[in-house]
Design a protein around this motif. Structure first.
Motif, PDB file in Angstrom:
ATOM      1  N   SER A 163     -13.851   4.290  -2.545  1.00 27.78           N
ATOM      2  CA  SER A 163     -12.836   3.364  -3.032  1.00 27.78           C
ATOM      3  C   SER A 163     -13.334   2.624  -4.269  1.00 27.78           C
ATOM      4  O   SER A 163     -14.538   2.399  -4.434  1.00 27.78           O
ATOM      5  CB  SER A 163     -12.446   2.354  -1.950  1.00 27.78           C
ATOM      6  OG  SER A 163     -13.557   1.541  -1.596  1.00 27.78           O
ATOM      7  N   THR A 166       0.836  -1.198   0.000  1.00 21.21           N
ATOM      8  CA  THR A 166       0.000   0.000   0.000  1.00 21.21           C
ATOM      9  C   THR A 166       0.866   1.241   0.000  1.00 21.21           C
ATOM     10  O   THR A 166       1.729   1.408   0.872  1.00 21.21           O
ATOM     11  CB  THR A 166      -0.937   0.030   1.224  1.00 21.21           C
ATOM     12  OG1 THR A 166      -1.794  -1.117   1.194  1.00 21.21           O
ATOM     13  CG2 THR A 166      -1.803   1.285   1.218  1.00 21.21           C
ATOM     14  N   GLU A 208      -8.256   4.224  -2.975  1.00 17.46           N
ATOM     15  CA  GLU A 208      -9.172   4.823  -2.015  1.00 17.46           C
ATOM     16  C   GLU A 208      -8.835   6.299  -1.821  1.00 17.46           C
ATOM     17  O   GLU A 208      -7.672   6.672  -1.719  1.00 17.46           O
ATOM     18  CB  GLU A 208      -9.107   4.101  -0.668  1.00 17.46           C
ATOM     19  CG  GLU A 208     -10.095   4.630   0.364  1.00 17.46           C
ATOM     20  CD  GLU A 208     -10.170   3.764   1.609  1.00 17.46           C
ATOM     21  OE1 GLU A 208     -10.943   4.101   2.522  1.00 17.46           O
ATOM     22  OE2 GLU A 208      -9.448   2.753   1.670  1.00 17.46           O
ATOM     23  N   GLN A 209      -9.893   7.119  -1.781  1.00 20.42           N
ATOM     24  CA  GLN A 209      -9.735   8.549  -1.570  1.00 20.42           C
ATOM     25  C   GLN A 209     -10.568   8.983  -0.368  1.00 20.42           C
ATOM     26  O   GLN A 209     -11.774   8.721  -0.319  1.00 20.42           O
ATOM     27  CB  GLN A 209     -10.187   9.332  -2.810  1.00 20.42           C
ATOM     28  CG  GLN A 209     -10.192  10.845  -2.637  1.00 20.42           C
ATOM     29  CD  GLN A 209      -8.776  11.403  -2.457  1.00 20.42           C
ATOM     30  OE1 GLN A 209      -7.933  11.276  -3.337  1.00 20.42           O
ATOM     31  NE2 GLN A 209      -8.518  12.019  -1.310  1.00 20.42           N
ATOM     32  N   SER A 245       0.440   5.312   0.303  1.00 20.71           N
ATOM     33  CA  SER A 245      -0.587   6.264   0.726  1.00 20.71           C
ATOM     34  C   SER A 245       0.009   7.649   0.954  1.00 20.71           C
ATOM     35  O   SER A 245       1.170   7.790   1.355  1.00 20.71           O
ATOM     36  CB  SER A 245      -1.280   5.781   2.004  1.00 20.71           C
ATOM     37  OG  SER A 245      -0.350   5.619   3.058  1.00 20.71           O
ATOM     38  N   THR A 267      -6.672  -1.717  -5.506  1.00 20.97           N
ATOM     39  CA  THR A 267      -7.693  -0.883  -4.875  1.00 20.97           C
ATOM     40  C   THR A 267      -7.171   0.539  -4.737  1.00 20.97           C
ATOM     41  O   THR A 267      -6.042   0.742  -4.278  1.00 20.97           O
ATOM     42  CB  THR A 267      -8.076  -1.426  -3.484  1.00 20.97           C
ATOM     43  OG1 THR A 267      -8.580  -2.750  -3.612  1.00 20.97           O
ATOM     44  CG2 THR A 267      -9.143  -0.542  -2.840  1.00 20.97           C
ATOM     45  N   SER A 301     -15.144   8.230   2.817  1.00 20.55           N
ATOM     46  CA  SER A 301     -14.136   7.809   1.834  1.00 20.55           C
ATOM     47  C   SER A 301     -14.810   7.091   0.684  1.00 20.55           C
ATOM     48  O   SER A 301     -15.911   6.539   0.816  1.00 20.55           O
ATOM     49  CB  SER A 301     -13.085   6.898   2.479  1.00 20.55           C
ATOM     50  OG  SER A 301     -13.677   5.683   2.917  1.00 20.55           O
ATOM     51  N   ARG A 338     -12.149  -0.825  -6.783  1.00 19.99           N
ATOM     52  CA  ARG A 338     -11.273  -1.994  -6.832  1.00 19.99           C
ATOM     53  C   ARG A 338     -11.553  -2.808  -8.085  1.00 19.99           C
ATOM     54  O   ARG A 338     -12.666  -2.827  -8.617  1.00 19.99           O
ATOM     55  CB  ARG A 338     -11.464  -2.875  -5.599  1.00 19.99           C
ATOM     56  CG  ARG A 338     -12.852  -3.465  -5.491  1.00 19.99           C
ATOM     57  CD  ARG A 338     -12.971  -4.521  -4.410  1.00 19.99           C
ATOM     58  NE  ARG A 338     -14.320  -5.068  -4.356  1.00 19.99           N
ATOM     59  CZ  ARG A 338     -14.784  -6.010  -5.176  1.00 19.99           C
ATOM     60  NH1 ARG A 338     -13.990  -6.505  -6.101  1.00 19.99           N
ATOM     61  NH2 ARG A 338     -16.017  -6.452  -5.083  1.00 19.99           N
TER      62      ARG A 338
END
Length: 218
Positions: A195, A155, A185-186, A157, A183, A193, A197
């Motif tokens: 996301s 991940t 995600e914001q 970020s 995936t 949030s 995927r």
């Protein structure tokens, strides 16, 4: 009547031992960690850290479970072992590598798992997290190790912008079935949030989806 008595006695012993959990679970060589899953399900982890080699420990997990109060009692017993190969904690990094062994004392089935988890602050706007597990399972009925499982995820970020990207890879049956996925995600607000995927689990079809999440803490 005997099952009721055994169940009540086991619960009493676990409840009496619960107050000493905080003092004994992390101090010295003894590991004693009772827990309550429900009103009819209790567990206790008993173990010992190896003298002169604190990264290694072994013991037994004992449970007391019943579907309903006063019903038949199940007492699962599992042997366990753990070796911490590497453990580091700094302001910018958290790293843990472990080997865990579990065996069902009744059936003889066993699992050996090697795991790694690494979290790093690469820069002010980039965090990196990597997890990896490799699992071997022993089937006592077949008297053989039943293939290799592997799961890995990375991940990236941005803690400032609230954006993250996760890539996953998995394999079952000694890499005969392989899957992967991504995936994104914001974070839109502190509690909101979004996301998206796309991926394919090992041995399954390709899937995709979008999810919005709202969380509340009170």
């Amino acid at each position: 009547m005997a099952s009721k008595t055994a169940f009540r006695l086991s619960i009493y012993l676990l409840s009496v031992a619960a107050p000493v959990q905080a003092a004994s679970a992390s101090d010295g060589l003894l590991i004693w960690s009772p827990s309550k899953s429900s009103d009819t399900s209790y567990n206790a982890r008993l173990g010992l850290r190896m003298p002169g080699w604190s990264p290694a420990a072994a013991g037994v997990d004992v449970g007391v479970r019943s579907a309903v109060k006063g019903g038949p009692v199940d007492v699962p017993v599992n042997l366990w072992g753990r070796v911490t190969a590497q453990s580091e904690q700094t302001p910018a990094q958290s790293l843990l590598r472990e080997i865990n062994l579990r065996a069902n004392a009744e059936t003889g089935d066993a699992v050996a798992e090697m795991s790694e988890r690494d979290r790093e602050i690469v820069s002010s706007d980039l965090d990196l997290e990597m997890t990896r597990t490799i699992t071997l399972r022993y089937d006592s009925a077949e008297e053989a190790w039943d293939g290799v499982e592997m799961h890995q995820a990375v991940t990236w970020s941005d803690p400032v912008e609230g954006l993250s990207l996760t890539a996953r890879l998995g394999a079952l049956d000694s890499f005969k079935r392989v899957g992967a996925g991504i995936t994104v995600e914001q974070r839109l607000a502190d509690a909101v949030s979004l996301s998206a995927r796309i991926g394919k689990a090992a041995g399954a079809d390709l899937t995709a989806g979008i999810r919005a999440r709202y969380s509340v803490t009170w």
